[in-house]
Design a protein around this motif. Structure first.
Motif, PDB file in Angstrom:
ATOM      1  N   ALA A  11       0.906  -1.320   0.078  1.00  0.00           N
ATOM      2  CA  ALA A  11      -0.051  -0.092   0.124  1.00  0.00           C
ATOM      3  C   ALA A  11       0.874   1.351   0.023  1.00  0.00           C
ATOM      4  O   ALA A  11       0.468   2.176  -0.721  1.00  0.00           O
ATOM      5  N   LEU A  12       1.764   0.969   0.996  1.00  0.00           N
ATOM      6  CA  LEU A  12       2.839   2.317   0.845  1.00  0.00           C
ATOM      7  C   LEU A  12       3.523   2.767  -0.392  1.00  0.00           C
ATOM      8  O   LEU A  12       3.490   3.713  -0.962  1.00  0.00           O
ATOM      9  N   LEU A  13       3.785   1.679  -0.945  1.00  0.00           N
ATOM     10  CA  LEU A  13       4.673   1.620  -2.486  1.00  0.00           C
ATOM     11  C   LEU A  13       3.725   2.342  -3.366  1.00  0.00           C
ATOM     12  O   LEU A  13       4.108   3.182  -4.427  1.00  0.00           O
ATOM     13  N   CYS A  14       2.329   1.718  -3.435  1.00  0.00           N
ATOM     14  CA  CYS A  14       1.381   2.285  -4.511  1.00  0.00           C
ATOM     15  C   CYS A  14       1.162   3.960  -4.107  1.00  0.00           C
ATOM     16  O   CYS A  14       0.925   4.630  -5.103  1.00  0.00           O
ATOM     17  N   VAL A  15       1.273   4.236  -2.810  1.00  0.00           N
ATOM     18  CA  VAL A  15       0.870   5.697  -2.631  1.00  0.00           C
ATOM     19  C   VAL A  15       1.938   6.486  -2.958  1.00  0.00           C
ATOM     20  O   VAL A  15       1.974   7.427  -3.804  1.00  0.00           O
ATOM     21  N   ILE A  16       3.343   6.028  -2.898  1.00  0.00           N
ATOM     22  CA  ILE A  16       4.614   6.715  -3.286  1.00  0.00           C
ATOM     23  C   ILE A  16       4.497   6.537  -4.815  1.00  0.00           C
ATOM     24  O   ILE A  16       4.824   7.757  -5.423  1.00  0.00           O
ATOM     25  N   SER A  17       3.982   5.503  -5.650  1.00  0.00           N
ATOM     26  CA  SER A  17       3.941   5.735  -6.985  1.00  0.00           C
ATOM     27  C   SER A  17       2.994   6.512  -7.473  1.00  0.00           C
ATOM     28  O   SER A  17       3.069   7.095  -8.721  1.00  0.00           O
ATOM     29  N   PHE A  18       2.085   6.522  -6.804  1.00  0.00           N
ATOM     30  CA  PHE A  18       0.730   7.691  -7.382  1.00  0.00           C
ATOM     31  C   PHE A  18       1.273   9.060  -7.061  1.00  0.00           C
ATOM     32  O   PHE A  18       0.586   9.909  -7.582  1.00  0.00           O
ATOM     33  N   SER A  19       2.128   9.459  -6.190  1.00  0.00           N
ATOM     34  CA  SER A  19       2.397  10.604  -5.674  1.00  0.00           C
ATOM     35  C   SER A  19       3.350  11.202  -6.778  1.00  0.00           C
ATOM     36  O   SER A  19       3.884  12.511  -6.577  1.00  0.00           O
ATOM     37  N   VAL A  20       4.067  10.476  -7.633  1.00  0.00           N
ATOM     38  CA  VAL A  20       5.104  10.962  -8.494  1.00  0.00           C
ATOM     39  C   VAL A  20       4.397  11.579  -9.632  1.00  0.00           C
ATOM     40  O   VAL A  20       3.251  11.125 -10.328  1.00  0.00           O
ATOM     41  N   THR A  21       4.740  12.737 -10.134  1.00  0.00           N
ATOM     42  CA  THR A  21       4.118  13.686 -11.326  1.00  0.00           C
ATOM     43  C   THR A  21       4.922  13.422 -12.500  1.00  0.00           C
ATOM     44  O   THR A  21       6.157  13.634 -12.458  1.00  0.00           O
ATOM     45  N   LYS A  22       4.558  12.923 -13.543  1.00  0.00           N
ATOM     46  CA  LYS A  22       5.156  12.600 -14.718  1.00  0.00           C
ATOM     47  C   LYS A  22       5.132  13.995 -15.774  1.00  0.00           C
ATOM     48  O   LYS A  22       3.709  14.148 -16.040  1.00  0.00           O
ATOM     49  N   LEU A  23       6.052  14.409 -16.063  1.00  0.00           N
ATOM     50  CA  LEU A  23       6.160  15.602 -17.106  1.00  0.00           C
ATOM     51  C   LEU A  23       6.630  14.952 -18.489  1.00  0.00           C
ATOM     52  O   LEU A  23       7.787  14.469 -18.440  1.00  0.00           O
ATOM     53  N   ALA A  42      18.384  14.758 -15.451  1.00  0.00           N
ATOM     54  CA  ALA A  42      18.827  14.103 -14.613  1.00  0.00           C
ATOM     55  C   ALA A  42      18.943  14.727 -13.079  1.00  0.00           C
ATOM     56  O   ALA A  42      18.665  14.352 -11.921  1.00  0.00           O
ATOM     57  N   GLU A  43      19.646  15.881 -13.312  1.00  0.00           N
ATOM     58  CA  GLU A  43      19.884  16.803 -12.201  1.00  0.00           C
ATOM     59  C   GLU A  43      18.522  17.077 -11.537  1.00  0.00           C
ATOM     60  O   GLU A  43      18.342  17.064 -10.258  1.00  0.00           O
ATOM     61  N   TYR A  44      17.518  17.614 -12.289  1.00  0.00           N
ATOM     62  CA  TYR A  44      16.240  18.102 -11.821  1.00  0.00           C
ATOM     63  C   TYR A  44      15.698  17.122 -10.985  1.00  0.00           C
ATOM     64  O   TYR A  44      14.967  17.065 -10.013  1.00  0.00           O
ATOM     65  N   GLU A  45      15.549  15.730 -11.739  1.00  0.00           N
ATOM     66  CA  GLU A  45      14.834  14.474 -10.923  1.00  0.00           C
ATOM     67  C   GLU A  45      15.584  14.285  -9.896  1.00  0.00           C
ATOM     68  O   GLU A  45      15.032  13.697  -8.788  1.00  0.00           O
ATOM     69  N   GLN A  46      16.878  14.464  -9.571  1.00  0.00           N
ATOM     70  CA  GLN A  46      17.743  14.212  -8.491  1.00  0.00           C
ATOM     71  C   GLN A  46      17.287  14.997  -7.227  1.00  0.00           C
ATOM     72  O   GLN A  46      17.150  14.430  -6.143  1.00  0.00           O
ATOM     73  N   LEU A  47      17.038  16.376  -7.665  1.00  0.00           N
ATOM     74  CA  LEU A  47      16.711  17.399  -6.686  1.00  0.00           C
ATOM     75  C   LEU A  47      15.090  17.003  -6.399  1.00  0.00           C
ATOM     76  O   LEU A  47      14.610  17.746  -5.235  1.00  0.00           O
ATOM     77  N   HIS A  48      14.406  16.648  -7.247  1.00  0.00           N
ATOM     78  CA  HIS A  48      12.990  16.584  -6.906  1.00  0.00           C
ATOM     79  C   HIS A  48      12.351  15.074  -7.352  1.00  0.00           C
ATOM     80  O   HIS A  48      11.967  14.831  -8.420  1.00  0.00           O
ATOM     81  N   PRO A  49      12.722  14.358  -6.280  1.00  0.00           N
ATOM     82  CA  PRO A  49      12.158  12.862  -6.674  1.00  0.00           C
ATOM     83  C   PRO A  49      10.688  12.653  -6.796  1.00  0.00           C
ATOM     84  O   PRO A  49      10.259  11.689  -7.418  1.00  0.00           O
ATOM     85  N   GLU A  50       9.998  13.606  -6.777  1.00  0.00           N
ATOM     86  CA  GLU A  50       8.341  13.441  -6.739  1.00  0.00           C
ATOM     87  C   GLU A  50       8.242  13.725  -8.335  1.00  0.00           C
ATOM     88  O   GLU A  50       6.889  13.618  -8.417  1.00  0.00           O
ATOM     89  N   ILE A  51       9.091  14.275  -8.985  1.00  0.00           N
ATOM     90  CA  ILE A  51       8.980  14.298 -10.531  1.00  0.00           C
ATOM     91  C   ILE A  51       9.741  13.573 -11.458  1.00  0.00           C
ATOM     92  O   ILE A  51      11.140  13.267 -11.227  1.00  0.00           O
ATOM     93  N   ASP A  52       9.194  12.930 -12.190  1.00  0.00           N
ATOM     94  CA  ASP A  52       9.568  11.993 -13.347  1.00  0.00           C
ATOM     95  C   ASP A  52       9.312  12.841 -14.571  1.00  0.00           C
ATOM     96  O   ASP A  52       8.285  12.971 -15.090  1.00  0.00           O
ATOM     97  N   ILE A  53      10.544  13.108 -15.180  1.00  0.00           N
ATOM     98  CA  ILE A  53      10.534  13.849 -16.471  1.00  0.00           C
ATOM     99  C   ILE A  53      10.718  12.786 -17.564  1.00  0.00           C
ATOM    100  O   ILE A  53      11.804  12.120 -17.741  1.00  0.00           O
ATOM    101  N   GLU A  54       9.616  12.694 -18.268  1.00  0.00           N
ATOM    102  CA  GLU A  54       9.825  11.721 -19.386  1.00  0.00           C
ATOM    103  C   GLU A  54      10.456  12.509 -20.712  1.00  0.00           C
ATOM    104  O   GLU A  54       9.789  13.029 -21.410  1.00  0.00           O
ATOM    105  N   TRP A  55      11.782  12.506 -20.669  1.00  0.00           N
ATOM    106  CA  TRP A  55      12.273  13.525 -21.712  1.00  0.00           C
ATOM    107  C   TRP A  55      12.844  12.496 -23.168  1.00  0.00           C
ATOM    108  O   TRP A  55      13.065  11.513 -23.003  1.00  0.00           O
ATOM    109  N   SER A  56      12.609  13.296 -24.185  1.00  0.00           N
ATOM    110  CA  SER A  56      12.869  12.786 -25.526  1.00  0.00           C
ATOM    111  C   SER A  56      12.977  13.831 -26.377  1.00  0.00           C
ATOM    112  O   SER A  56      12.572  14.954 -26.423  1.00  0.00           O
TER     113      SER A  56
END
Length: 417
Positions: A11-23, A42-56
């Motif tokens: 349940a905790l892992l599910c909460v964590i996974s759902f709290s990540v924002t994907k940009l 990579a630097e921004y994601e390290q500073l902000h683990p709640e943000i997942d940047i899908e870069w391409s």
């Protein structure tokens, strides 16, 4: 008890996974830029683990613009996107796809921090800011110093007449030409030939009156440029088709180039790079010597799409990018393209780079005099008509300069009006 603990962890892992924002973040498909953005993300994601940047990079298509419009139409648009020129931004604004930066908290501070207030004036659409320019590439003339000296020119030609004089001495028919006048037949090539020459001849004046929706380049500066192009082709001092890399193999002595050419030349033609002299574009004979010479700015910027579900998070990411001075230094080191800043020559953070890269420093001198393209929605159609009605007839000697100008303006005004 163990089962309860496992379920709690799940349940905790599910909460964590759902709290990540994907940009979703798209950037230009350019090797140097890709290295820069990969490290930054990579630097921004390290500073902000709640943000997942899908870069391409922007998906492959006929053009970046086509890829972005297709993504918008199919509901797959990125949250943040780079590689946006002013005309395409106007098109996106017209279909209500861009976030207005003026309404976002902290925008004024970002502008002040990055020293780009005056530069933004050239990017406004209907008086509003929808784009933050990343870089501004003045288009300048590259000359081979050794080839100039071969016929007695210690300094590069400045005016049209000086280019004519050089051409008479340098050109060998069917073997070598003086200057590459026309870049190609694609719509975007007009930025790097006619529009550059026009800005230089007119002192940076617009070729489209956007307030009236009218093309206005069949004026005196336009005729000066048209006559210059016509004269070069009429006398065989330039050619419709040139070999690959003509400047480096001596097939021409000069041509318009952007700062991205520096990295290419250093890598592919290291023995030639020290022979390069950079000047502003040529001007008419009567252009005042004490007046700065303007040129075209190959400038691209960043936007936030209205379709983004995470506009606040996207803006936080964008603010972080444009308030970090060291990012602009790194950008310069990787791309050699001047950041869109007004303090490039006065800010100590950049001084070391200019000392080590004198050719790039020449471009920094003209950022203040580099004008972006007209912010119109019909850029592609307008510049296709420039090609068909104006450039090609002069290349193939089918029209005189005034008729070519008048025909192009008349055709363009039919679609602008």
């Amino acid at each position: 008890m163990k089962r309860v603990l496992i379920l709690s962890l799940v349940a905790l892992l599910c909460v964590i996974s759902f709290s990540v924002t994907k940009l979703v973040f798209w950037t230009a498909p350019d090797p140097q830029q890709e290295v820069f953005w990969k490290e930054l993300v990579a630097e921004y994601e390290q500073l902000h683990p709640e943000i997942d940047i899908e870069w391409s990079t922007i998906p492959a298509a006929g053009s970046s613009e086509e890829a972005i419009l297709t993504a918008i139409a199919s509901g797959r648009a990125p949250d943040v996107c780079t590689n946006i020129f002013s005309g395409f931004a106007a098109q996106l604004v017209e279909i209500d796809q861009l976030v207005e930066f003026d309404k976002l908290e902290g925008f004024d501070e970002v502008v002040e921090k990055r020293k780009m207030g005056n530069i933004l004036e050239g990017w406004k659409i209907d008086g509003k800011n929808y784009v933050i320019p990343i870089y501004s590439n003045p288009i300048l003339m590259w000359w081979r110093a050794s080839l100039l000296k071969e016929v007695g020119f210690d300094t590069p030609p400045r005016t049209y007449s000086e280019i004519y004089e050089f051409s008479k001495k340098f050109v060998i028919p069917q073997e070598r030409y003086s200057v590459q006048i026309i870049q190609g037949r694609n719509w975007w090539d007009r930025w790097f030939d006619f529009i550059t020459y026009y800005y230089a001849a007119s002192g940076g004046e617009p070729y489209i009156d956007t307030s009236k929706g009218r093309a206005i380049f069949n004026n005196n500066p336009g005729k000066e440029v048209a006559t210059f192009i016509d004269t070069m082709f009429k006398n065989g001092w330039t050619a419709v088709e040139l070999v690959s890399n003509p400047l480096y193999i001596g097939a021409i002595a000069g041509g318009l180039r952007g700062p991205w050419e520096i990295s290419f030349a250093q890598t592919q033609f290291p023995e030639i790079i020290n022979d390069i002299v950079i000047t502003p574009p040529p001007v008419p004979d009567n252009y005042p010597k004490d007046k700065p010479i303007y040129t075209f700015a190959d400038a691209k910027g960043l936007v936030i799409l209205k379709s983004s579900k995470y506009q606040k998070e996207a803006w936080d990411f964008v603010k972080w990018i444009f308030t970090k001075e060291d990012f602009d230094v790194k950008w310069l080191e990787y791309t050699k393209m001047p950041p869109a800043r007004e303090d490039l020559l006065t800010n100590e953070a950049f001084s070391g780079f200019w000392e080590e890269n004198p050719l790039a420093a020449e471009y920094a001198k003209y950022v203040a005099y580099a004008v972006p393209p007209a912010p119109i929605t019909q850029t592609v159609d307008v510049q296709d008509l420039m090609t068909f009605e104006f450039i090609e007839p002069l290349m193939y000697q089918k029209k005189d300069p005034q008729k070519a100008l008048d025909d192009a303006v008349k055709a363009i005004n039919k679609i602008l009006w």
